[in-house]
Scaffold this motif. Structure first.
Motif, PDB file in Angstrom:
ATOM      1  N   GLN A  22       4.452   8.972 -20.424  1.00 14.31           N
ATOM      2  CA  GLN A  22       4.229   8.994 -18.973  1.00 14.31           C
ATOM      3  C   GLN A  22       5.560   8.962 -18.224  1.00 14.31           C
ATOM      4  O   GLN A  22       5.755   9.702 -17.259  1.00 14.31           O
ATOM      5  N   ALA A  23       6.463   8.091 -18.652  1.00 17.81           N
ATOM      6  CA  ALA A  23       7.772   7.995 -18.008  1.00 17.81           C
ATOM      7  C   ALA A  23       8.520   9.318 -18.117  1.00 17.81           C
ATOM      8  O   ALA A  23       9.129   9.781 -17.150  1.00 17.81           O
ATOM      9  N   SER A  24       8.461   9.937 -19.278  1.00 16.99           N
ATOM     10  CA  SER A  24       9.136  11.210 -19.493  1.00 16.99           C
ATOM     11  C   SER A  24       8.553  12.302 -18.601  1.00 16.99           C
ATOM     12  O   SER A  24       9.291  13.087 -18.002  1.00 16.99           O
ATOM     13  N   LYS A  25       7.235  12.342 -18.497  1.00 12.82           N
ATOM     14  CA  LYS A  25       6.582  13.355 -17.666  1.00 12.82           C
ATOM     15  C   LYS A  25       6.926  13.156 -16.189  1.00 12.82           C
ATOM     16  O   LYS A  25       7.213  14.116 -15.475  1.00 12.82           O
ATOM     17  N   LEU A  26       6.913  11.909 -15.730  1.00 12.13           N
ATOM     18  CA  LEU A  26       7.265  11.630 -14.332  1.00 12.13           C
ATOM     19  C   LEU A  26       8.707  12.036 -14.041  1.00 12.13           C
ATOM     20  O   LEU A  26       8.994  12.662 -13.019  1.00 12.13           O
ATOM     21  N   ALA A  27       9.619  11.668 -14.939  1.00 12.47           N
ATOM     22  CA  ALA A  27      11.025  12.037 -14.755  1.00 12.47           C
ATOM     23  C   ALA A  27      11.195  13.553 -14.802  1.00 12.47           C
ATOM     24  O   ALA A  27      11.975  14.123 -14.032  1.00 12.47           O
ATOM     25  N   GLY A  28      10.456  14.206 -15.675  1.00  7.96           N
ATOM     26  CA  GLY A  28      10.517  15.660 -15.771  1.00  7.96           C
ATOM     27  C   GLY A  28      10.031  16.357 -14.516  1.00  7.96           C
ATOM     28  O   GLY A  28      10.434  17.485 -14.214  1.00  7.96           O
ATOM     29  N   ALA A  29       9.162  15.666 -13.754  1.00  5.64           N
ATOM     30  CA  ALA A  29       8.659  16.220 -12.495  1.00  5.64           C
ATOM     31  C   ALA A  29       9.578  15.875 -11.326  1.00  5.64           C
ATOM     32  O   ALA A  29       9.266  16.182 -10.179  1.00  5.64           O
ATOM     33  N   GLY A  30      10.705  15.208 -11.631  1.00  2.00           N
ATOM     34  CA  GLY A  30      11.699  14.947 -10.609  1.00  2.00           C
ATOM     35  C   GLY A  30      11.761  13.523 -10.089  1.00  2.00           C
ATOM     36  O   GLY A  30      12.601  13.215  -9.249  1.00  2.00           O
ATOM     37  N   ALA A  31      10.890  12.645 -10.571  1.00  2.00           N
ATOM     38  CA  ALA A  31      10.885  11.260 -10.084  1.00  2.00           C
ATOM     39  C   ALA A  31      11.990  10.435 -10.735  1.00  2.00           C
ATOM     40  O   ALA A  31      12.412  10.717 -11.856  1.00  2.00           O
ATOM     41  N   LYS A  32      12.421   9.434 -10.019  1.00  2.21           N
ATOM     42  CA  LYS A  32      13.286   8.402 -10.584  1.00  2.21           C
ATOM     43  C   LYS A  32      12.332   7.286 -11.000  1.00  2.21           C
ATOM     44  O   LYS A  32      11.577   6.771 -10.174  1.00  2.21           O
ATOM     45  N   VAL A  33      12.331   6.947 -12.276  1.00  5.29           N
ATOM     46  CA  VAL A  33      11.342   6.042 -12.844  1.00  5.29           C
ATOM     47  C   VAL A  33      11.999   4.728 -13.258  1.00  5.29           C
ATOM     48  O   VAL A  33      13.026   4.733 -13.943  1.00  5.29           O
ATOM     49  N   LEU A  34      11.386   3.624 -12.856  1.00  8.01           N
ATOM     50  CA  LEU A  34      11.809   2.318 -13.331  1.00  8.01           C
ATOM     51  C   LEU A  34      10.690   1.765 -14.190  1.00  8.01           C
ATOM     52  O   LEU A  34       9.559   1.589 -13.734  1.00  8.01           O
ATOM     53  N   VAL A  35      10.995   1.522 -15.455  1.00  5.62           N
ATOM     54  CA  VAL A  35      10.035   1.018 -16.429  1.00  5.62           C
ATOM     55  C   VAL A  35      10.133  -0.501 -16.464  1.00  5.62           C
ATOM     56  O   VAL A  35      11.202  -1.055 -16.640  1.00  5.62           O
ATOM     57  N   LEU A  36       8.997  -1.157 -16.292  1.00  6.54           N
ATOM     58  CA  LEU A  36       8.925  -2.614 -16.422  1.00  6.54           C
ATOM     59  C   LEU A  36       8.273  -2.942 -17.748  1.00  6.54           C
ATOM     60  O   LEU A  36       7.224  -2.400 -18.085  1.00  6.54           O
ATOM     61  N   ASP A  37       8.883  -3.833 -18.503  1.00  3.22           N
ATOM     62  CA  ASP A  37       8.277  -4.298 -19.744  1.00  3.22           C
ATOM     63  C   ASP A  37       8.823  -5.678 -20.050  1.00  3.22           C
ATOM     64  O   ASP A  37       9.711  -6.172 -19.371  1.00  3.22           O
ATOM     65  N   ARG A  38       8.285  -6.271 -21.072  1.00  2.00           N
ATOM     66  CA  ARG A  38       8.671  -7.635 -21.420  1.00  2.00           C
ATOM     67  C   ARG A  38      10.178  -7.755 -21.590  1.00  2.00           C
ATOM     68  O   ARG A  38      10.809  -6.905 -22.219  1.00  2.00           O
ATOM     69  N   PRO A  39      10.735  -8.842 -21.037  1.00  2.00           N
ATOM     70  CA  PRO A  39      12.189  -8.997 -21.127  1.00  2.00           C
ATOM     71  C   PRO A  39      12.689  -9.168 -22.553  1.00  2.00           C
ATOM     72  O   PRO A  39      13.837  -8.876 -22.841  1.00  2.00           O
ATOM     73  N   ALA A  40      11.812  -9.618 -23.443  1.00  2.00           N
ATOM     74  CA  ALA A  40      12.222  -9.819 -24.834  1.00  2.00           C
ATOM     75  C   ALA A  40      12.230  -8.520 -25.629  1.00  2.00           C
ATOM     76  O   ALA A  40      12.566  -8.515 -26.804  1.00  2.00           O
ATOM     77  N   LEU A  62       4.849  -9.630 -16.886  1.00  2.21           N
ATOM     78  CA  LEU A  62       3.804  -9.416 -15.891  1.00  2.21           C
ATOM     79  C   LEU A  62       2.793 -10.550 -15.845  1.00  2.21           C
ATOM     80  O   LEU A  62       2.019 -10.653 -14.888  1.00  2.21           O
ATOM     81  N   ASN A  63       2.780 -11.419 -16.842  1.00  2.00           N
ATOM     82  CA  ASN A  63       1.901 -12.593 -16.820  1.00  2.00           C
ATOM     83  C   ASN A  63       2.410 -13.653 -15.859  1.00  2.00           C
ATOM     84  O   ASN A  63       1.684 -14.580 -15.514  1.00  2.00           O
ATOM     85  N   ASP A  64       3.642 -13.549 -15.446  1.00  2.43           N
ATOM     86  CA  ASP A  64       4.271 -14.483 -14.514  1.00  2.43           C
ATOM     87  C   ASP A  64       4.343 -13.812 -13.148  1.00  2.43           C
ATOM     88  O   ASP A  64       5.292 -13.090 -12.842  1.00  2.43           O
ATOM     89  N   LEU A  65       3.323 -14.034 -12.315  1.00  3.98           N
ATOM     90  CA  LEU A  65       3.231 -13.340 -11.035  1.00  3.98           C
ATOM     91  C   LEU A  65       4.441 -13.612 -10.145  1.00  3.98           C
ATOM     92  O   LEU A  65       5.026 -12.684  -9.589  1.00  3.98           O
ATOM     93  N   ALA A  66       4.824 -14.869 -10.009  1.00  4.46           N
ATOM     94  CA  ALA A  66       5.963 -15.203  -9.150  1.00  4.46           C
ATOM     95  C   ALA A  66       7.246 -14.551  -9.666  1.00  4.46           C
ATOM     96  O   ALA A  66       8.045 -14.022  -8.889  1.00  4.46           O
ATOM     97  N   GLY A  67       7.434 -14.579 -10.974  1.00  6.29           N
ATOM     98  CA  GLY A  67       8.614 -13.949 -11.564  1.00  6.29           C
ATOM     99  C   GLY A  67       8.611 -12.444 -11.374  1.00  6.29           C
ATOM    100  O   GLY A  67       9.648 -11.837 -11.083  1.00  6.29           O
TER     101      GLY A  67
END
Length: 83
Positions: A22-40, A62-67
């Protein structure tokens, strides 16, 4: 020109193959993509970078709403809103 030129996209859970696709397809369509995932995720930044210069990585539990709100809020303050 891609249909998403100039757009900024926030994508969660791109650690797996479907999210990376999905990230690759979005970037290929011209978007600047920021991927969020677990910090570990040890190779999260490297996987994002491998998708191209318009894909970035931000470690966030994402389990930490405030964070999550603080992390995304800081990114918005630094680079501007997402579309």
């Amino acid at each position: 020109m891609g249909e998403l030129d100039g757009k900024r996209v926030l994508l969660t859970g791109a650690r797996g193959s479907l999210g990376r696709a999905q990230a690759s397809k979005l970037a290929g369509a011209g978007a600047k993509v920021l991927v969020l995932d677990r910090p570990a995720t040890p190779d999260g930044a490297a996987k994002a970078a491998a998708l191209g210069p318009d894909v970035g990585f931000l470690g966030c539990d994402l389990n930490d709403l405030a964070g999550t709100q603080a992390t995304v809020g800081a990114e918005i303050a630094r680079t501007g809103a997402f579309d």
